[in-house]
Write a protein that holds these residues in place. Sequence first.
Motif, PDB file in Angstrom:
ATOM      1  N   SER A  74      58.854  29.203  23.326  1.00 55.95           N
ATOM      2  CA  SER A  74      60.286  28.938  23.287  1.00 55.95           C
ATOM      3  C   SER A  74      60.731  27.792  24.176  1.00 55.95           C
ATOM      4  CB  SER A  74      61.047  30.208  23.664  1.00 55.95           C
ATOM      5  OG  SER A  74      60.698  30.590  24.980  1.00 55.95           O
ATOM      6  N   GLY A  75      59.789  26.948  24.580  1.00 47.85           N
ATOM      7  CA  GLY A  75      60.130  25.847  25.475  1.00 47.85           C
ATOM      8  C   GLY A  75      61.321  25.072  24.945  1.00 47.85           C
ATOM      9  N   THR A  76      62.332  24.942  25.740  1.00 53.38           N
ATOM     10  CA  THR A  76      63.556  24.309  25.262  1.00 53.38           C
ATOM     11  C   THR A  76      63.833  23.092  26.118  1.00 53.38           C
ATOM     12  OG1 THR A  76      64.821  25.728  26.717  1.00 53.38           O
ATOM     13  CG2 THR A  76      64.571  26.444  24.447  1.00 53.38           C
ATOM     14  N   PHE A  77      64.379  22.094  25.471  1.00 55.04           N
ATOM     15  CA  PHE A  77      64.617  20.840  26.172  1.00 55.04           C
ATOM     16  C   PHE A  77      66.087  20.698  26.495  1.00 55.04           C
ATOM     17  CE2 PHE A  77      65.018  20.485  21.727  1.00 55.04           C
ATOM     18  CZ  PHE A  77      66.045  19.607  21.475  1.00 55.04           C
ATOM     19  N   ILE A  78      66.887  21.656  26.092  1.00 52.90           N
ATOM     20  CA  ILE A  78      68.323  21.507  26.215  1.00 52.90           C
ATOM     21  C   ILE A  78      68.953  22.899  26.173  1.00 52.90           C
ATOM     22  CG2 ILE A  78      68.719  21.286  23.709  1.00 52.90           C
ATOM     23  CD1 ILE A  78      70.657  18.968  24.480  1.00 52.90           C
ATOM     24  N   ILE A 135      71.801  17.927  18.793  1.00 58.32           N
ATOM     25  CA  ILE A 135      72.346  19.063  19.548  1.00 58.32           C
ATOM     26  C   ILE A 135      72.763  18.644  20.960  1.00 58.32           C
ATOM     27  CG2 ILE A 135      71.752  21.338  20.487  1.00 58.32           C
ATOM     28  CD1 ILE A 135      69.922  21.630  17.945  1.00 58.32           C
ATOM     29  N   LYS A 194      66.546  25.364  17.414  1.00 59.31           N
ATOM     30  CA  LYS A 194      65.918  25.554  18.725  1.00 59.31           C
ATOM     31  C   LYS A 194      66.693  26.586  19.500  1.00 59.31           C
ATOM     32  CE  LYS A 194      62.786  22.220  18.456  1.00 59.31           C
ATOM     33  NZ  LYS A 194      61.344  22.364  18.648  1.00 59.31           N
ATOM     34  N   PRO A 195      66.122  27.306  20.455  1.00 60.50           N
ATOM     35  CA  PRO A 195      64.713  27.314  20.838  1.00 60.50           C
ATOM     36  C   PRO A 195      63.808  27.609  19.631  1.00 60.50           C
ATOM     37  CG  PRO A 195      66.017  28.656  22.345  1.00 60.50           C
ATOM     38  CD  PRO A 195      66.897  28.274  21.226  1.00 60.50           C
ATOM     39  N   SER A 196      62.587  27.083  19.712  1.00 59.04           N
ATOM     40  CA  SER A 196      61.630  27.184  18.611  1.00 59.04           C
ATOM     41  C   SER A 196      61.453  28.609  18.123  1.00 59.04           C
ATOM     42  CB  SER A 196      60.254  26.677  19.060  1.00 59.04           C
ATOM     43  OG  SER A 196      60.355  25.437  19.665  1.00 59.04           O
ATOM     44  N   ILE A 197      61.390  29.492  19.088  1.00 60.37           N
ATOM     45  CA  ILE A 197      61.129  30.889  18.769  1.00 60.37           C
ATOM     46  C   ILE A 197      61.781  31.727  19.856  1.00 60.37           C
ATOM     47  CG2 ILE A 197      58.867  30.990  19.970  1.00 60.37           C
ATOM     48  CD1 ILE A 197      57.927  32.632  17.446  1.00 60.37           C
ATOM     49  N   GLY A 198      62.253  32.898  19.485  1.00 57.90           N
ATOM     50  CA  GLY A 198      62.855  33.776  20.483  1.00 57.90           C
ATOM     51  C   GLY A 198      64.272  34.194  20.150  1.00 57.90           C
ATOM     52  N   LEU A 199      64.953  33.436  19.273  1.00 58.58           N
ATOM     53  CA  LEU A 199      66.315  33.808  18.898  1.00 58.58           C
ATOM     54  C   LEU A 199      66.303  35.051  18.018  1.00 58.58           C
ATOM     55  CD1 LEU A 199      67.721  30.281  17.894  1.00 58.58           C
ATOM     56  CD2 LEU A 199      68.266  31.570  19.977  1.00 58.58           C
ATOM     57  N   LEU A 212      71.123  25.875  25.123  1.00 64.97           N
ATOM     58  CA  LEU A 212      71.637  26.269  23.813  1.00 64.97           C
ATOM     59  C   LEU A 212      72.294  27.626  23.951  1.00 64.97           C
ATOM     60  CD1 LEU A 212      68.907  25.727  21.113  1.00 64.97           C
ATOM     61  CD2 LEU A 212      71.214  24.816  21.092  1.00 64.97           C
ATOM     62  N   PRO A 213      73.305  27.892  23.125  1.00 59.61           N
ATOM     63  CA  PRO A 213      73.825  29.263  23.113  1.00 59.61           C
ATOM     64  C   PRO A 213      72.689  30.210  22.732  1.00 59.61           C
ATOM     65  CG  PRO A 213      74.733  27.947  21.273  1.00 59.61           C
ATOM     66  CD  PRO A 213      73.945  27.024  22.134  1.00 59.61           C
ATOM     67  N   GLU A 233      70.115  30.888  24.571  1.00 58.07           N
ATOM     68  CA  GLU A 233      68.945  30.709  25.423  1.00 58.07           C
ATOM     69  C   GLU A 233      69.201  31.494  26.702  1.00 58.07           C
ATOM     70  OE1 GLU A 233      68.319  26.874  27.017  1.00 58.07           O
ATOM     71  OE2 GLU A 233      66.373  27.397  27.836  1.00 58.07           O
TER      72      GLU A 233
END
Lengths: 425, 425
Positions: free
Chosen positions: B36-40, A379, A165-170, B42-43, B45
């Motif tokens: 890219s919806g993130t719940f936490i 995580i 995660k993120p799901s997409i974008g990294l 992250l490096p 992000e």
Amino acid sequence: MVDQTAGREEFTARFFVESSYPIERVGEVIAGEQSSGTFIALPGESAELKERSRARVVSVKSLPAVTRASLHSEYLARHNPSATYYRGEVEIAFPTANIGPNLPALLTTIAGNLFEIGEVSGLRVLDVDLPATFAAGFLGPQFGIEGTRKLCGVHDRPIIGTIIKPSIGLTPEQTATVADELCAGGIEFIKDDELLIDPTYASFDARLNAVMPVLHKHADRLGRMPMYAINISGSIDEMLRRHDAVLESGGTCVMLCLNWVGHSGVEHIRKHSQLPIHGHRNGWGAFTRNPQLGFSFEVYQKIWRLAGIDHLHVNGIQSKFWEPDDSVIASALSCLTPFSGVQPILPVFSSGQWAAQAPTLFEKLQSVDLMHLAGGGIIGHPLGIGAGIQSMREGWEAATQGIPLQQYAEGRPALTAALAKFGGV
Amino acid sequence: MVDQTAGREEFTARFFVESSYPIERVGEVIAGEQSSGTFIALPGESAELKERSRARVVSVKSLPAVTRASLHSEYLARHNPSATYYRGEVEIAFPTANIGPNLPALLTTIAGNLFEIGEVSGLRVLDVDLPATFAAGFLGPQFGIEGTRKLCGVHDRPIIGTIIKPSIGLTPEQTATVADELCAGGIEFIKDDELLIDPTYASFDARLNAVMPVLHKHADRLGRMPMYAINISGSIDEMLRRHDAVLESGGTCVMLCLNWVGHSGVEHIRKHSQLPIHGHRNGWGAFTRNPQLGFSFEVYQKIWRLAGIDHLHVNGIQSKFWEPDDSVIASALSCLTPFSGVQPILPVFSSGQWAAQAPTLFEKLQSVDLMHLAGGGIIGHPLGIGAGIQSMREGWEAATQGIPLQQYAEGRPALTAALAKFGGV
């Protein structure tokens, strides 16, 4: 099932049916529509033709009627409006000779125009039962549970994993960094998000090239290769090329978006694959959320097992999705149950998972043959990724030993911290 | 659509949404879940990541609320039970860079896990709007309307066709006999039933070998080759081989069961094909019959056009299927409408069709670009197959000239007999 009278090999499919016409009658309509049902005399239409190709209604079970149609049918509104809609289950036997080992033909027969028949205000494919000789014509899973365990180096307990995660974008480099941290924490399985395939800023090749050295580095240290289900979905040529690239780089898994690659595509990759196929079912909700339409998971997983996948997503219990826990458990059990000589596959639990689901999953499944994927549960663990993974393992140790989580957590900081942060049992 | 602010290329999808939460909020959940919806934290992000990958809600339109959830959601039952379920349409913009010209990625984005999101008690994909530059990355139809007309030798009027019946069960020789009679009557298009692919008693090869000489014989006489949409659905290797066999034998069309061959499979055949692809949508009912779930035909036909089919079934008006006539007409119109630079395809009307539907179809479509398939309307015509076909042509002549059928039938025995037997207008 073999119809001894006709001397032909058959398979059966069971349907939920709703109609303002009697269910027996609708069963006959379906059997006709989905085989040689003829509306007019033709040269060549004969008892012999019917014997070789006509489907037959095996059984009809009545269910309580309802007063409102589940689905609108203009045909029923015009021809047979009613205050009563009958419901039932109809089992129909089809000659296997109509079909052969051909997935599109099998699906067209059990899940084709019948959904559109005017007589039905509800129709759902509940199950399919194939003779083992017929099922043997399909490829089936290549690795299954044991083959996957061997590649992961994980035995006698669930395979603990996560989704990048993120799901997409990294970027590829950022993806590799996340993978590095997960492997440092001892992860056993990592998957791409289903959305992530080949974005312009993180192409498949760049991602593979960035992540694989990280996995190899940790494999040397761990004595086992972390399994990375990299999403290879795309055109047939792309998928084949990507599979080969994964194999060549030492990867141990490929992932496919099943519904949108499709049956012929998944089967083709299975035919060429030397790696387990991680099956993602995104879009599945559209096929199943109306209980009077579409597919049961039971039949869905059988079809994909015939196509040859090795792992299949089943959501998670207490998840962020719509599905009741009982349904999730039933799905996992069906993946674990052999049918018609086709080997079981690993159910993949995902969405909102953490250590505390282990006791319920073990109680219901009586099995540790599963992948347990946690995002935030790993995580987001307060003591870090390693402790997040450790907490999942400890959750399963407690579950399989029949020890309450709170008790097992004593003296185990990872599980203790997980219970404190994510909420206890 | 291009988001000038972000300087990125986007495409949009429009969804029907129902939830006990406000629709605006659910729109944000969907946009997050499907990008890219993130719940936490992250490096990696970052604002930069969101800018390149995050979907955004473009617009929300409210619809009247309802008091009962269309679909059960255990999540809503647990977290937000309500006496009110809001409804609306949400348009979401996604960066094309997330996806590339990849059909499984496109579908996973617009039709993936979002169907299962706990917050929704109804979700349907209504439409998708792609920049032409993005759509150009997909293959699209190769023959379309004009290419098909050229191969059929039929211009300026609908292509009149039929389905070989019984659907399944005929031997290759019987199939050839039926084809011979149809060609003798002047048929322009013949198709296999969708159920018929490769039965043991009438294999694909045997069928092709039996039918093709018949078609050639009549082609010599007619000065045009009757188009035979032979069903090649199956494994990738089988489909490629069968396509080549059809081409080599002088055939002019192949048929695919779209939903069960799947997107990657259909696209692959398109890539290799030198023949028009006749798209059969069997199973479509499962995707669309619940109006609060699944897919609109609008988006469905766009996706298959991107994959590269040339013809697509749309049911028939006044048919034996569930679908209201308005919906059938809307489907046909969408096939005929260019989008994002992708050429139109031929809508195929089938089921319960005969001469008398022509005036309605022409009035609603204002076009003759269609295939009009009649079974009983041709084969069951009291004066024979030739008169059945003639009656269909006369129906269309009357329609396009604006002359009432009964009037046009005077002195035309084929149309007169059709009206007498099948019921008048």
